[in-house]
Write an enzyme that holds these catalytic residues in place. Structure first.
Site, mmCIF file in Angstrom:
data_model
loop_
_atom_site.group_PDB
_atom_site.id
_atom_site.type_symbol
_atom_site.label_atom_id
_atom_site.label_comp_id
_atom_site.label_asym_id
_atom_site.label_seq_id
_atom_site.Cartn_x
_atom_site.Cartn_y
_atom_site.Cartn_z
ATOM 1 N N HIS A 164 0.903 -1.326 0.050
ATOM 2 C CA HIS A 164 -0.065 -0.141 0.121
ATOM 3 C C HIS A 164 0.775 1.301 -0.020
ATOM 4 O O HIS A 164 1.360 1.874 0.985
ATOM 5 C CB HIS A 164 -1.006 0.161 1.283
ATOM 6 C CG HIS A 164 -1.964 -1.379 1.197
ATOM 7 N ND1 HIS A 164 -1.318 -2.479 1.635
ATOM 8 C CD2 HIS A 164 -3.237 -1.245 0.927
ATOM 9 C CE1 HIS A 164 -2.277 -3.076 1.625
ATOM 10 N NE2 HIS A 164 -3.352 -2.669 1.316
ATOM 11 N N GLU A 207 -17.860 -3.200 24.780
ATOM 12 C CA GLU A 207 -16.947 -4.719 25.112
ATOM 13 C C GLU A 207 -15.878 -4.754 23.843
ATOM 14 O O GLU A 207 -14.744 -4.900 24.222
ATOM 15 C CB GLU A 207 -17.989 -5.746 24.455
ATOM 16 C CG GLU A 207 -19.300 -6.122 25.620
ATOM 17 C CD GLU A 207 -20.332 -5.274 25.367
ATOM 18 O OE1 GLU A 207 -20.271 -4.428 24.308
ATOM 19 O OE2 GLU A 207 -21.262 -5.225 26.318
ATOM 20 N N HIS A 226 -3.958 3.218 -3.249
ATOM 21 C CA HIS A 226 -4.083 2.813 -1.942
ATOM 22 C C HIS A 226 -3.763 1.270 -1.731
ATOM 23 O O HIS A 226 -2.746 1.522 -0.873
ATOM 24 C CB HIS A 226 -5.743 2.530 -1.690
ATOM 25 C CG HIS A 226 -5.813 1.729 -0.593
ATOM 26 N ND1 HIS A 226 -6.151 2.055 0.475
ATOM 27 C CD2 HIS A 226 -6.050 0.285 -0.601
ATOM 28 C CE1 HIS A 226 -5.982 0.992 1.517
ATOM 29 N NE2 HIS A 226 -6.189 -0.003 0.953
ATOM 30 N N HIS A 234 -29.247 -14.294 25.214
ATOM 31 C CA HIS A 234 -28.338 -14.197 26.084
ATOM 32 C C HIS A 234 -27.643 -15.545 26.397
ATOM 33 O O HIS A 234 -26.530 -15.632 27.236
ATOM 34 C CB HIS A 234 -28.780 -13.241 27.568
ATOM 35 C CG HIS A 234 -28.787 -12.069 27.579
ATOM 36 N ND1 HIS A 234 -29.622 -11.486 26.562
ATOM 37 C CD2 HIS A 234 -28.500 -11.144 28.294
ATOM 38 C CE1 HIS A 234 -29.907 -10.201 26.509
ATOM 39 N NE2 HIS A 234 -29.119 -9.956 27.858
#
Ligand SMILES: Cc1ncc(C[n+]2csc(CCOP(=O)(O)OP(=O)(O)O)c2C)c(N)n1
Ligand SMILES: [Mg+2]
Length: 679
Positions: A51, A429, A282, A491
């Site tokens: 890149h 999280e 890129h 859950h």
């Protein structure tokens, strides 16, 4: 800075801007930046992959950063009080390798750059922690680096609070691109950094309006500066090709009382005659003629991989710039009263008597045999460990009361006071797990977290990187099965254990009683070269272990109860199902079927034992796996003739006992299945 999407044959508006910049007088700094550009072009051309665009665009800003601001000494890239630099836009790895090379770091010579992206080269496709001491973290999965850096900046504050400014006083710098900004994790991490006012964190945003698909206008119309301002950051915009502007902004950042974002307006692939300002620069080589033309536009008339002496000297001098500062720091360390403790913690060595309180806990558990949820047993282990291991820093993603991750008397970390050792991560999280990686990478801290096991998937990319980077990061993941009951299938993890067990170098512990929980905690804390997960129950579990001598979980699996005679069946279980297997064993033994029970709290450790031990434990009789999760992976232990009793799909909302009955995960079901098979 979104603009309209370009059609492939529209004129390239970046080229006029580029021409104007190239027309500016070539300063010494521009020449130094051009060395980064030339090396990046050459390495990508030689590797035929990579890149070039990002290093070419950010070379000017990076030159100012490394020659004037980053505190480092190439002679000792691991010096503990160095500034941390994170290349969050990891695809631009040649920027980092060129900087390490030019500043004179050993182990990143021209030969290494010439072997960019080749087997065993430290100059890997994306920066990899451990490949070179100057690489602070592994990046490439976009957004992770920003969150790592937040963890590093937080670690700096925590250690400064503990050891004082004379030992710990450094900054964390990041280069991030549009991709990092688009990733959700950048929100979690930046929001927390703003909340905690991590003022020594500075992100240079490569604001080039280009990602792989083309102009960012295709997918992105955020006002990134306003967004970060709203998080509580101080923000600025600069021309990323104007060294004076960049320098002024970086100086401003060092005075800020808030974390800082400097949006550097740049042209990706700067100097490339047609590909500059386009996604074409890129992620692939410019090609020989574009590469040649880019260099000549810069006035760079040197053969590939050659840097003229004068420029190399100036870069080398930048690499030695921090030498004096490092030596003064070493002198301060030498006479510092906390020297030994600082060196111990930074080396990742545990305090000498760290496990004594844990040994005392294990002795009392053997005696009392309490019936506890393993999440509560985990809290007891933490009560023994945290006071004895000052580098342990805990936290939870807003589930402290459920995860039982806190320890009485340990204060929380709050803005302005970093003397605490418990972090309220908020409901973040992914950011939590990635920041914990940064804390571990920083050194001097053993981070542990908490959330529900099912939300491990929200942390998975960071857990994977912790495993890849061999970092000691511990996740306390509670509510580990249908045993959580009424909260229901959203859950209740069923596939999560399998998903974690297949990550290389991650230790997944699922202890079955209080003793096993203490043992697994001991193993997780001792495990210096990789992350651990503790899968813990919400529901109470009877104790089955009354021996406190040997850490039996250390071998990953062991016989909890041997059969009364030659084995006809071996029940192999983990966590909450070990107790169930023991009840089934009793019933089978009562019916004259000699049955053993094996507890398998850690597959990875068990797999590492020699084959004879594993065979002895698992035996040749009928093998029956019992786990309140899907059976994916269990065939490894059960073999083709084995049986598995567990979940076949998602759970349901109901009291836990009803669910175990409904899904047929009971001692009676195990007994019936064994009897049926044995005939
Ligand atoms: C999580 C993640 N998703 C996708 C990719 C693949 N990828 C690598 S670079 C990139 C575009 C990044 O754009 P930007 O950060 O603006 O970099 P620039 O093109 O400006 O160098 C993408 C999608 C990745 N590395 N990580
Ligand atoms: Mg971009």
């Amino acid at each position: 800075m979104a603009s309209i999407a370009l059609s492939p044959d529209a004129p390239n508006p970046a080229l006029a801007a580029q021409a104007a910049i190239l027309a500016r007088p070539a300063t010494e700094e521009r020449r130094m930046a051009d060395a980064i550009r030339a090396l990046s072009i050459d390495a990508v051309e030689k590797a035929k992959s990579g890149h070039p665009g990002m290093p070419m665009g950010m070379a000017d800003a990076a030159t100012v950063l490394f020659t004037k601001f980053v505190k480092f000494d190439a002679a000792d890239p691991r010096w503990p009080d160095r500034d941390r630099f994170v290349l969050s836009a990891g695809h631009g790895s040649m920027l980092l390798y060129a900087l390490l090379h030019l500043t004179g770091h050993a182990g990143m010579g021209i030969e290494e750059l010439q072997r960019f992206r080749q087997l065993h080269s430290p100059a890997a496709g994306h920066p990899e922690f451990g490949e070179h001491p100057g690489i602070e973290t592994t990046t490439g999965p976009l957004g992770q680096g920003i969150a790592n850096a937040v963890g590093m900046a937080l670690a700096e504050r925590l250690l400064a609070a503990r050891f004082g400014k004379s030992l710990v006083d450094h900054r964390t710098w990041v280069i991030a691109g549009d991709g990092c900004m688009q990733e959700g994790i950048s929100h979690e991490a930046a929001s927390l950094a703003g909340h905690l006012q991590l003022e020594k964190l500075c992100v240079l945003y490569d604001d080039n309006s280009i990602t792989i698909d083309g102009d960012t206008g295709l997918s992105f119309s955020d006002d990134t500066l306003k967004r970060f301002q709203a998080y509580g950051w101080a923000v600025r915009r600069v021309d990323g090709h104007d060294s004076a502007e960049v320098e002024a902004a970086l100086a401003w950042a060092t005075r800020s009382r808030k974390p800082t974002l400097i949006a550097c307006r740049t042209i990706i692939g700067f100097a490339a005659p047609t590909k500059a300002g386009t996604a074409g620069s890129h992620g692939s080589p410019l090609g020989p003629s574009e590469a040649e033309a880019a260099k000549s536009a810069l006035g760079w008339n040197h053969p590939p991989f050659e840097v003229p002496e004068g420029i190399r000297d100036r870069w080398n001098a930048a690499g030695r710039r921090g030498g004096g500062t490092r030596h003064s720091w070493l002198k301060r360390l030498a006479k510092h009263p906390m020297r030994a403790e600082f060196e111990r913690a930074m080396a990742g060595k545990l305090p000498e008597a760290w496990h004594e309180p844990l040994a005392a806990l294990r002795a009392s558990l053997a005696e009392g045999r309490p019936k506890l949820a393993t999440r509560v047993s985990s809290q007891k282990a933490l009560e023994a460990l945290v006071p004895a291991v000052p580098e342990m820093v805990g936290g939870s993603a807003d589930l402290t009361g459920s995860n039982n991750t806190n320890v009485k008397g340990i204060p929380s970390v709050v803005r302005g006071n970093f003397a605490g050792r418990y972090i309220h991560w908020g409901v973040r999280e992914h950011g939590m797990a990635a920041a914990m990686n940064g804390m571990a990478l920083h050194g001097g801290i053993i981070p542990y977290s908490g959330t529900f096991l099912v939300f491990a998937d929200y942390m998975r990319p960071a857990i994977r990187l912790a495993a890849l980077m061999r970092q000691r990061v511990i996740h306390v993941l509670t509510h580990d099965s249908i045993g959580l009951g009424e909260d229901g299938p959203t859950h209740q993890p069923v596939e999560t254990l399998a998903g974690l067990r297949c990550i290389p170098n991650l230790a997944v512990f699922r202890p079955g009683d209080a003793m096993e929980t203490a043992e697994c905690w001991e193993l997780a804390v001792k495990r210096a070269d990789g992350p651990s997960v503790l899968a813990l129950s919400r529901q109470n579990l009877a104790a089955f272990r009354a021996d406190a001598g040997e850490n039996r979980c250390a071998r990953g699996g062991y016989v909890v109860a041997e059969a009364s005679g030659p084995r006809r069946a071996t029940l192999i279980a983990s966590g909450s199902e070990v107790g169930l297997a023991l009840a089934a064993r009793q019933a089978l033994e009562d019916s004259g079927i000699a049955t053993a029970v094996v507890s398998l709290p850690c597959w990875e450790l068990f797999a590492a034992q020699d084959a004879s031990y594993r065979e002895e434990v698992l035996g040749n009789a009928l093998r029956v796996g019992v786990e309140a999760a899907i059976g994916f992976g269990w065939e490894r232990w059960l073999g083709p003739e084995g049986m598995f009793i567990g979940m076949a799909g998602f759970g349901a909302s109901a009291p836990a006992e009803d669910l175990f009955r409904h899904f047929g995960i009971t001692a009676e079901a195990v007994v019936a299945a064994v009897k049926k098979r044995l005939g």
